[in-house]
Design a protein around this motif. Structure first.
Motif, mmCIF file in Angstrom:
data_model
loop_
_atom_site.group_PDB
_atom_site.id
_atom_site.type_symbol
_atom_site.label_atom_id
_atom_site.label_comp_id
_atom_site.label_asym_id
_atom_site.label_seq_id
_atom_site.Cartn_x
_atom_site.Cartn_y
_atom_site.Cartn_z
ATOM 1 N N VAL A 1 21.580 -6.810 -2.706
ATOM 2 C CA VAL A 1 22.019 -6.599 -1.319
ATOM 3 C C VAL A 1 23.073 -7.624 -0.924
ATOM 4 O O VAL A 1 24.125 -7.282 -0.367
ATOM 5 C CB VAL A 1 20.805 -6.671 -0.363
ATOM 6 N N SER A 2 22.813 -8.900 -1.220
ATOM 7 C CA SER A 2 23.732 -9.938 -0.755
ATOM 8 C C SER A 2 25.074 -9.871 -1.472
ATOM 9 O O SER A 2 26.113 -10.237 -0.900
ATOM 10 C CB SER A 2 23.107 -11.324 -0.922
ATOM 11 N N TYR B 1 30.999 -0.007 -5.542
ATOM 12 C CA TYR B 1 31.580 -0.127 -4.204
ATOM 13 C C TYR B 1 33.069 0.200 -4.218
ATOM 14 O O TYR B 1 33.561 0.945 -3.365
ATOM 15 C CB TYR B 1 31.363 -1.546 -3.703
ATOM 16 N N ALA C 1 17.276 -3.216 2.269
ATOM 17 C CA ALA C 1 18.248 -4.173 2.792
ATOM 18 C C ALA C 1 17.785 -4.748 4.134
ATOM 19 O O ALA C 1 17.930 -5.942 4.396
ATOM 20 C CB ALA C 1 19.611 -3.505 2.935
ATOM 21 N N ALA D 1 25.140 -1.784 1.168
ATOM 22 C CA ALA D 1 23.874 -2.360 0.717
ATOM 23 C C ALA D 1 22.691 -1.549 1.228
ATOM 24 O O ALA D 1 21.696 -1.354 0.514
ATOM 25 C CB ALA D 1 23.772 -3.812 1.189
ATOM 26 N N LEU E 1 26.702 -7.098 -2.335
ATOM 27 C CA LEU E 1 27.489 -6.081 -1.635
ATOM 28 C C LEU E 1 27.926 -6.576 -0.259
ATOM 29 O O LEU E 1 29.058 -6.322 0.188
ATOM 30 C CB LEU E 1 26.674 -4.799 -1.514
ATOM 31 N N TRP E 2 27.051 -7.268 0.424
ATOM 32 C CA TRP E 2 27.384 -7.850 1.728
ATOM 33 C C TRP E 2 28.541 -8.830 1.578
ATOM 34 O O TRP E 2 29.507 -8.814 2.357
ATOM 35 C CB TRP E 2 26.134 -8.531 2.276
ATOM 36 N N SER F 1 27.320 -3.481 -9.006
ATOM 37 C CA SER F 1 27.425 -2.911 -7.662
ATOM 38 C C SER F 1 28.859 -2.948 -7.151
ATOM 39 O O SER F 1 29.280 -2.071 -6.387
ATOM 40 C CB SER F 1 26.507 -3.654 -6.690
#
Length: 288
Positions: A203-204, A111, A238, A223, A206-207, A107
């Motif tokens: 998700v986490s 990004y 997300a 995310a 990317l966060w 990811s």
């Protein structure tokens, strides 16, 4: 939307996909303090030998490798927290770390560069002593049709941004499917719970990357774009929401779909996104 990456300048820095990915993975490792990864340069073999006797394993090598990985995590938990974790807890913690790290390798490239690498399970080795991941860059890369590297051997151009996001979801799912199958007997949880963990870690990651770059809102948007809702095999999206602290600032938060079982090690310190952590407690932590 996230600002478009500067792909043109990077396209000339390597003339083949493994070289591009080597640079991308190192860029990620430099940006993310919590990501511990070593990149095997294209054309070189990992040294020393990658046999289990040398403390480096691939999780698809068989039961012995899985058990060695879990035993190493048990020892780390004991050393770090002075806590003896049951085997299924150590297995869940090890799997969570693996899913977060490998998910971020895929990811994060998406990004930063709007490219999606395929990482085969056998391309990842784990150093049992340090917990560091070792990656051998592959030759398979999805990218947008107008990416300067789209003509390189091994690239697969896609027409639209959503197509690239779908490639990312598929790359993560294809990597994690055999890994979850291998861990199944050890973690005492069903398929939905395990894929919930993978969703959370995607998700986490990317966060986290957004925060590390000083652009948390962009990381949250990224995310949400990748998992706006459930997308098989990922059982949920997300689902970010905001909490407002006393100073009027809005802070993104979400509640995990799965569980990393950290609360069993430190019952008074459940993760801030854990279903066990109420909003009042989340606000207390944000306000210090």
């Amino acid at each position: 939307m996230i600002a478009a990456p500067l792909m043109t300048a990077r396209a000339g820095s390597a003339t083949h996909v493994p070289g591009l990915l080597t640079a991308a993975y190192r860029r990620l490792d430099a940006a993310c303090e919590a990501l511990a990864v070593q990149v095997v340069e294209p054309g070189r073999e990992s040294a020393p030998s990658l046999q289990i006797t040398n403390d480096r394993v691939a999780l698809t090598d068989g039961q012995e490798s899985i058990e060695a990985f879990i035993e190493a995590e048990t020892a780390r938990i004991q050393d770090r927290y002075d806590h003896t974790a049951p085997r299924h807890v150590a297995a869940s913690r090890a799997l969570h770390d693996y899913a977060w790290s490998v998910g971020l390798l895929m990811s994060g490239v998406w990004y930063l560069e709007r490219r999606v690498p395929r990482i085969a399970p056998e391309d990842i080795r784990v150093d049992l002593a340090s917990g560091t991941y070792e990656i051998t860059p592959g030759t398979d890369l999805a990218c947008l049709a107008d990416d300067p590297v789209a003509t390189l051997p091994g690239t697969r151009p896609v027409a639209q941004l959503e197509g690239l996001r779908a490639e990312l979801r598929l790359a993560v799912a294809d990597h994690m499917t055999p890994v979850l199958d291998a861990f199944g007997p050890y973690v005492r949880r069903g398929s939905r719970a395990l894929w919930g963990m993978v969703s959370d870690d995607l998700v986490s990651g990317l966060w986290y990357l957004g925060r590390m770059r000083g652009e948390e809102a962009a990381g949250v948007r990224a995310a949400t774009e990748v998992l706006p809702s459930a997308r098989a095999p990922f059982p949920g999206g997300a689902d970010f929401r905001s909490l407002r602290t006393a100073d009027g600032h809005e802070h993104p938060t979400r509640t995990r779909i799965g569980c990393c079982l950290y609360y069993t090690i430190r019952p008074g310190e459940a993760c801030s996104t854990c279903p066990r952590t109420c909003d009042a407690e989340r606000l207390r932590r944000l306000e210090g």
